[in-house]
Design a protein around this motif. Structure first.
Motif: not given
Length: 267
Positions: A34-37, A218-219, A223-224, A230-232
């Protein structure tokens, strides 16, 4: 994709020499990173060194290495001083001695690398060194400049190649006695040991790399993938882990129940 060569040089056993290539045996490339945004702009946040007293940004050419000899008191070492003690890599793994593989405790092993011939002409010399160690049931010990420091390395014949392990420095290894000496001797009931051994036998399986899979990764990938579409993906609520019971557990009863459950699952 062809393996990325990490190091090139020569493997030497007395007067026998051959060109070799080395690649790391493990990789973190597949790990989710991950990058910090900035949440508002979605731009990446960059880190910079700042002076702890003035708060001003320190340019790269103004940075220096410092050794703290007292609180807030540092000795500055210049780049040329650090370079003066740096060891020159000869690019040669000269096997100096041989030891039994079992004589080296696991705690000394650091990072594994694959060593292969880097030239078809050198395959015969490589094979002689590899098979001679295999026939003698020994591993080779050498020294090599890696990761900007000279370190001891161990060479172990493995199938058609050689596995090179970097070994930890002496000051990094802590003796187990300092931690285990306080554990008292307990006389165990033979029946209790028999139940524990039965449980182990019922749960013995062949080794599979699947055991080392990362379910969290894997989880995260699920999610990604959902977000890309476009869905959560629904996130499970955190469940409280029950605290261990403070009651004294009957070990024999616990072992009997464990063995019964293991046999049931096996069926």
């Amino acid at each position: 994709m062809a393996p990325r060569i990490f190091w090139k040089g020569y493997l030497k056993l007395s007067l026998v020499t051959c060109p070799v290539a080395m690649m790391p045996a493990t990789s973190a490339d597949e790990k989710v990173r991950f990058h910090t945004l900035n949440r508002a702009t979605k731009n990446r946040v960059v880190s910079r060194y700042v002076d702890s007293e003035t708060g001003k940004v320190v340019d790269e050419d103004e940075e220096a290495k410092g050794y703290e000899r007292g609180e807030g008191d540092f000795i500055v070492l210049e780049d040329e001083e650090l370079d003066a003690v740096a060891l020159e890599s000869t690019r040669t793994i000269d096997i100096e001695k041989f030891v039994s593989r079992d004589s080296i405790d696991w705690i000394w092993f650091d990072k594994p690398h694959y060593l292969t011939p880097n030239d078809p002409v050198g395959e015969e010399a490589f094979s002689v060194i590899r098979d001679a160690m295999k026939a003698a049931d020994m591993v080779g010990i050498s020294r090599l400049v890696m990761y900007r420091r000279e370190r001891a390395v161990l060479l172990e014949p493995r199938e058609k190649g050689i596995v090179l392990w970097t070994l930890r420095y002496g000051e990094e290894v802590r003796p187990a006695d300092a931690y285990f000496e306080g554990i008292g001797k307990v006389k165990l009931e033979p029946s209790m040991m028999k139940l524990a051994e039965t449980f182990i036998a019922e749960n013995t399986r062949k080794w599979s790399p699947d055991v080392a899979d990362d379910p969290v990764q894997e989880k995260l990938l699920e999610i990604i993938a959902a977000k890309k579409k476009g869905r959560k993906k629904p996130v499970k609520e955190k469940t409280e882990v029950p605290a261990p019971s403070s009651n004294v557990i009957n070990i024999m009863d616990a072992l009997r129940k464990s063995v019964a459950a293991a046999k049931k699952n096996k069926k």
